[in-house]
Design a protein around this motif. Structure first.
Motif: not given
Length: 137
Positions: A36-38, A43-44, A68-72, A79-81
């Motif tokens: 999903r992340t790929c 898309m982004a 932004l990195i922390l947000s990622g 998403w994993l959870c």
């Protein structure tokens, strides 16, 4: 206009839950999250190039990079959870619990961003929490 995009976000998030629940059947939740992340990554970046905003990457400041990195990282953990929860539980129960993020966001916004906490905010947070509890019991 923000409301339209927020509403579309809710619609796509709902579709995500249903599509993910079907797609995760027999697939490791971490692997499913990676796939999903790929897709999200492609898309982004496609949107960045379609809107010709790729040049702006050099003007991102150090503070913005850090946050932004922390947000990622927070998104990845979420998403994993979420996928693990979907794999273990029913979508109709996982999604409402996930939406408690609305209440948690309100609390964090008051603490860290000094946003207003009004009676309407408190009532809304209480209703979202009560609704979540009703949906999962």
């Amino acid at each position: 206009m923000w409301f339209v995009f927020a509403l579309l976000s809710a619609v796509f998030a709902a579709a995500t839950s249903i599509l993910a629940k079907v797609g995760i059947d027999g697939v490791n939740s971490n692997l499913a999250t990676a796939v999903r992340t790929c897709v999200v990554l492609v898309m982004a970046w496609a949107m960045v190039f379609i809107t010709h905003t790729q040049g702006g990457i050099t003007s991102i400041g150090k503070k913005s990079w850090v946050f932004l990195i922390l947000s990622g990282l927070a998104t990845g953990a979420s998403w994993l959870c979420y996928y693990k929860a979907l794999q273990m539980g029913s979508a109709s129960k996982v999604a409402p619990v996930d939406k408690l993020s609305v209440v948690i966001t309100l609390i964090l916004a008051v603490i860290f961003l000094h946003e207003d906490f009004t009676a309407k905010s408190a009532i809304g947070a209480a209703l979202v929490t009560a609704g979540t509890i009703l949906m999962v019991i």
